[in-house]
Design an enzyme around this catalytic site. Structure first.
Site, PDB file in Angstrom:
ATOM      1  N   HIS A 308       0.395   1.300   2.281  1.00  0.00           N
ATOM      2  CA  HIS A 308      -0.173   2.619   2.566  1.00  0.00           C
ATOM      3  C   HIS A 308       0.883   3.674   2.288  1.00  0.00           C
ATOM      4  O   HIS A 308       2.065   3.471   2.550  1.00  0.00           O
ATOM      5  CB  HIS A 308      -0.610   2.708   4.032  1.00  0.00           C
ATOM      6  CG  HIS A 308      -1.578   3.813   4.282  1.00  0.00           C
ATOM      7  ND1 HIS A 308      -1.189   5.105   4.496  1.00  0.00           N
ATOM      8  CD2 HIS A 308      -2.932   3.819   4.330  1.00  0.00           C
ATOM      9  CE1 HIS A 308      -2.264   5.868   4.668  1.00  0.00           C
ATOM     10  NE2 HIS A 308      -3.333   5.103   4.577  1.00  0.00           N
ATOM     11  N   ASP A 364      -8.526  -1.285   4.992  1.00  0.00           N
ATOM     12  CA  ASP A 364      -9.487  -2.007   4.139  1.00  0.00           C
ATOM     13  C   ASP A 364      -9.334  -3.517   4.201  1.00  0.00           C
ATOM     14  O   ASP A 364     -10.127  -4.237   3.584  1.00  0.00           O
ATOM     15  CB  ASP A 364      -9.300  -1.544   2.686  1.00  0.00           C
ATOM     16  CG  ASP A 364      -9.719  -0.092   2.524  1.00  0.00           C
ATOM     17  OD1 ASP A 364      -8.876   0.717   2.092  1.00  0.00           O
ATOM     18  OD2 ASP A 364     -10.857   0.226   2.898  1.00  0.00           O
TER      19      ASP A 364
HETATM   20  C1  SDX Z   1      -6.897   3.847   1.745  1.00  0.00           C
HETATM   21  O1  SDX Z   1      -4.100   7.868   2.051  1.00  0.00           O
HETATM   22  C2  SDX Z   1      -4.922   7.426   2.925  1.00  0.00           C
HETATM   23  O2  SDX Z   1      -4.912   7.830   4.076  1.00  0.00           O
HETATM   24  C3  SDX Z   1      -5.930   6.414   2.398  1.00  0.00           C
HETATM   25  C4  SDX Z   1      -6.786   5.702   3.442  1.00  0.00           C
HETATM   26  C5  SDX Z   1      -7.759   6.664   4.123  1.00  0.00           C
HETATM   27  O3  SDX Z   1      -8.172   6.373   5.246  1.00  0.00           O
HETATM   28  O4  SDX Z   1      -8.172   7.661   3.445  1.00  0.00           O
HETATM   29  O5  SDX Z   1      -5.950   5.107   4.428  1.00  0.00           O
HETATM   30  C6  SDX Z   1      -7.641   4.619   2.782  1.00  0.00           C
HETATM   31  O6  SDX Z   1      -6.948   4.207   0.597  1.00  0.00           O
HETATM   32  C7  SDX Z   1      -6.041   2.693   2.178  1.00  0.00           C
HETATM   33  C8  SDX Z   1      -5.271   2.040   0.979  1.00  0.00           C
HETATM   34  C9  SDX Z   1      -6.215   1.079   0.266  1.00  0.00           C
HETATM   35  N1  SDX Z   1      -5.596   0.584  -0.980  1.00  0.00           N
HETATM   36  C10 SDX Z   1      -5.203  -0.676  -1.104  1.00  0.00           C
HETATM   37  O7  SDX Z   1      -5.229  -1.515  -0.206  1.00  0.00           O
HETATM   38  C11 SDX Z   1      -4.730  -1.026  -2.528  1.00  0.00           C
HETATM   39  C12 SDX Z   1      -3.410  -1.803  -2.451  1.00  0.00           C
HETATM   40  N2  SDX Z   1      -2.345  -0.886  -1.994  1.00  0.00           N
HETATM   41  C13 SDX Z   1      -1.536  -0.247  -2.998  1.00  0.00           C
HETATM   42  O8  SDX Z   1      -2.236   0.122  -4.154  1.00  0.00           O
HETATM   43  C14 SDX Z   1      -0.626   0.824  -2.410  1.00  0.00           C
HETATM   44  O9  SDX Z   1      -0.027   0.277  -1.308  1.00  0.00           O
HETATM   45  C15 SDX Z   1      -1.193   2.176  -2.044  1.00  0.00           C
HETATM   46  C16 SDX Z   1      -1.923   2.814  -3.165  1.00  0.00           C
HETATM   47  C17 SDX Z   1      -2.090   2.070  -0.862  1.00  0.00           C
HETATM   48  C18 SDX Z   1      -0.006   3.076  -1.660  1.00  0.00           C
HETATM   49  O10 SDX Z   1       0.760   3.220  -2.804  1.00  0.00           O
HETATM   50  P1  SDX Z   1       2.086   4.118  -2.803  1.00  0.00           P
HETATM   51  O11 SDX Z   1       2.306   4.792  -1.512  1.00  0.00           O
HETATM   52  O12 SDX Z   1       2.057   4.969  -4.033  1.00  0.00           O
HETATM   53  O13 SDX Z   1       3.196   3.038  -2.872  1.00  0.00           O
HETATM   54  P2  SDX Z   1       3.889   2.570  -4.211  1.00  0.00           P
HETATM   55  O14 SDX Z   1       2.851   2.254  -5.247  1.00  0.00           O
HETATM   56  O15 SDX Z   1       4.955   3.549  -4.556  1.00  0.00           O
HETATM   57  O16 SDX Z   1       4.514   1.188  -3.740  1.00  0.00           O
HETATM   58  C19 SDX Z   1       5.832   1.136  -3.197  1.00  0.00           C
HETATM   59  C20 SDX Z   1       6.320  -0.271  -3.555  1.00  0.00           C
HETATM   60  C21 SDX Z   1       6.188  -0.589  -5.037  1.00  0.00           C
HETATM   61  O17 SDX Z   1       7.148  -1.587  -5.338  1.00  0.00           O
HETATM   62  P3  SDX Z   1       8.588  -1.087  -5.990  1.00  0.00           P
HETATM   63  O18 SDX Z   1       8.221  -0.293  -7.236  1.00  0.00           O
HETATM   64  O19 SDX Z   1       9.261  -0.244  -4.921  1.00  0.00           O
HETATM   65  O20 SDX Z   1       9.317  -2.373  -6.297  1.00  0.00           O
HETATM   66  O21 SDX Z   1       5.484  -1.237  -2.875  1.00  0.00           O
HETATM   67  C22 SDX Z   1       4.790  -2.018  -3.849  1.00  0.00           C
HETATM   68  C23 SDX Z   1       4.826  -1.253  -5.151  1.00  0.00           C
HETATM   69  O22 SDX Z   1       4.740  -2.131  -6.256  1.00  0.00           O
HETATM   70  N3  SDX Z   1       3.424  -2.169  -3.350  1.00  0.00           N
HETATM   71  C24 SDX Z   1       2.718  -3.297  -3.398  1.00  0.00           C
HETATM   72  C25 SDX Z   1       1.507  -3.017  -2.760  1.00  0.00           C
HETATM   73  N4  SDX Z   1       1.505  -1.741  -2.363  1.00  0.00           N
HETATM   74  C26 SDX Z   1       2.687  -1.222  -2.742  1.00  0.00           C
HETATM   75  N5  SDX Z   1       3.019  -4.518  -3.911  1.00  0.00           N
HETATM   76  C27 SDX Z   1       2.040  -5.471  -3.780  1.00  0.00           C
HETATM   77  N6  SDX Z   1       0.843  -5.264  -3.166  1.00  0.00           N
HETATM   78  C28 SDX Z   1       0.546  -4.063  -2.658  1.00  0.00           C
HETATM   79  N7  SDX Z   1      -0.623  -3.851  -2.066  1.00  0.00           N
END
Ligand code: SDX
Length: 425
Positions: A308, A364
């Site tokens: 998140h 989710d």
């Molecule tokens: C919702 O914003 C809100 O409030 C949203 C929400 C709401 O109520 O409106 O809470 C609802 O959208 C919840 C999120 C649902 N999405 C998912 O579950 C999809 C999987 N999650 C990821 O796509 C991700 O965690 C996000 C999109 C939720 C957040 O992404 P960020 O904040 O942009 O984080 P990032 O992509 O910069 O990740 C930081 C690191 C990265 O690794 P490095 O580059 O530092 O090595 O964490 C890794 C990412 O690759 N990472 C993950 C991951 N999420 C982040 N690696 C594996 N699996 C994951 N799920």
């Protein structure tokens, strides 16, 4: 009150600028950079708005470090256990919980505007049976501006309130109608004598052929899930509604933009993606393989339902939803996917990759398991999120439109394209 400022100095030009710092009720204070470009000749640069506050708001506060969420100052744990979704809708819109009479009046208003225009209902016939309900909802909600144009003066508070009521009332009707269209069953008209959640279950699962009995366990689960998904400060879809609405467009168009944004698997589409992922994993023995995929930078696979932008501790909603899942599965029968989900959480939370990046289950991760147990199809998971988040979207829209200092949202950019050149012909 301290006159707090931040001073920036440009090492190239030696110029400095003082920027005022504005305190917040809770959470980080903000540095007001409104005059930065004019006085300092620089833009801020923050792709994904990781460090950017786009507005000020009095609706919802979340603390990512502590895993706290509150609507209008009330902790989500209390709202989920002591209120109904319609009470929470009243709270979000008005800023206060309703007293008994206010609640009865509000409930009557909402439950007496649940019908959608008969011609709007005919739009469904234009979609293929296998159209994704999110595609249908985006189109249908956007077209509501052509049916309810009698109250579209966005500068009239009463028009804004009536439009909010129409959206809250009709969203379940539209969502259920999209489902019925996809299975070739007749659309079930709403019943105003039922609860908000009960009416949704009725419209989803009743048929003209036999009486449909609403299960109170399902009714309560849906109502609490709607509360938990109702608002979440400046998430991607709410920010989309605000940006679209800042142009002065009608609220139905702005909400349709929010629906389109929520559909993405990185946002509200994640609940559908989690179920697909759990089915893909198939057994507990396969979990390690998928964890490895999620950690592999060369593999686009991410652990859906994990991580998140704000919560760097557990998502308080995920904990509450897991409790609802236990209750629903106790009634409807165990689900092997729940065991995979629980084991996946256990393994991931012990893995350094997830620990270092503070990746926890989000809202989710478990919700889809509940919807599946209630026989709600996977394609309807994100429409469930739409029904809940409609109150959050329209409340943020109303807060923005009511702001006398409203400006159209128009970010700038860092241009890295070609230098000027002439066409040679
Ligand atoms: C919702 O914003 C809100 O409030 C949203 C929400 C709401 O109520 O409106 O809470 C609802 O959208 C919840 C999120 C649902 N999405 C998912 O579950 C999809 C999987 N999650 C990821 O796509 C991700 O965690 C996000 C999109 C939720 C957040 O992404 P960020 O904040 O942009 O984080 P990032 O992509 O910069 O990740 C930081 C690191 C990265 O690794 P490095 O580059 O530092 O090595 O964490 C890794 C990412 O690759 N990472 C993950 C991951 N999420 C982040 N690696 C594996 N699996 C994951 N799920």
């Amino acid at each position: 009150m301290i006159d707090r400022k931040v001073t920036l100095t440009d090492s190239l030009t030696g110029k400095s600028v003082e920027l005022p710092v504005l305190d917040a009720t809770y959470g980080d204070a903000v540095m007001d950079i409104g005059k930065l470009n004019k006085e300092f000749g620089l833009f801020t640069y923050d792709p994904g708005f990781v460090s950017t506050a786009s507005c000020e708001s009095a609706i919802t506060y979340l603390d990512g470090e502590k895993g706290e969420l509150m609507y209008r100052g009330y902790p989500i744990e209390q709202l989920a256990t002591k209120c109904s979704f319609l009470e929470v809708c009243y709270l979000l819109w008005n800023g206060e919980l309703p007293n008994k009479n206010e609640y009865i009046e509000f409930r009557n208003i909402i439950m007496h505007h649940t019908l959608m225009h008969e011609t709007l209902r005919m739009f469904l016939d234009g979609f293929r049976y296998d159209a994704h309900p999110m595609a249908m909802m985006t189109g249908i909600v956007g077209s509501m501006a052509s049916f309810y144009q009698d109250k579209l003066d966005i500068n009239d508070p009463e028009h804004r309130m009536i439009t909010a009521h129409r959206l809250i009332s009709k969203m379940p009707t539209i969502a259920a109608a999209c489902y019925k269209h996809s299975i070739g069953q007749p659309i079930m008209y709403p019943r105003n004598d039922l609860s908000y959640a009960g009416n949704f279950l009725h419209m989803m699962f009743a048929t003209p052929c036999k009486e449909y009995i609403i299960d109170p366990v399902a009714e309560e689960a849906i109502d609490v899930l709607l509360i938990l998904h109702a608002d979440h400060e400046q998430n991607a879809s709410t920010s989309t509604v605000r940006l679209a609405g800042s142009s002065g467009t009608n609220p139905f168009a702005a909400i349709a933009a929010g629906i389109a944004c929520l559909w993405g698997p990185a946002h509200g589409g994640a609940n559908e993606a989690v179920l697909k992922m759990l089915n893909q994993i198939g057994t507990v023995d396969n979990i390690d393989k998928f964890i490895a995929k999620a950690k592999d930078k060369d593999d686009p696979f991410r652990l859906m339902g994990f991580g998140h932008r704000v919560y760097k501790n557990f998502d308080p909603r995920a904990k509450l939803i897991k409790g609802i899942a236990d209750k629903v599965l106790a009634k409807y029968g165990d689900d092997p996917l729940m065991h995979i989900a629980i084991r996946l959480e256990e393994i991931a939370l012990k893995d350094q990759y997830f620990i270092e990046r503070k990746l926890y289950p989000n809202v989710d991760f478990y919700s889809g398991i509940i919807y599946k147990a209630l026989k709600i199809p996977v394609t309807m998971f994100t429409p469930m999120f739409v029904i809940a988040r409609t109150i959050g979207w329209i409340t943020h829209w109303n807060e923005m439109i009511s702001d006398p200092n409203l400006k159209i949202g128009r970010p700038r950019q860092r241009y890295i394209g070609p230098t000027e050149r002439d066409i040679k012909k």
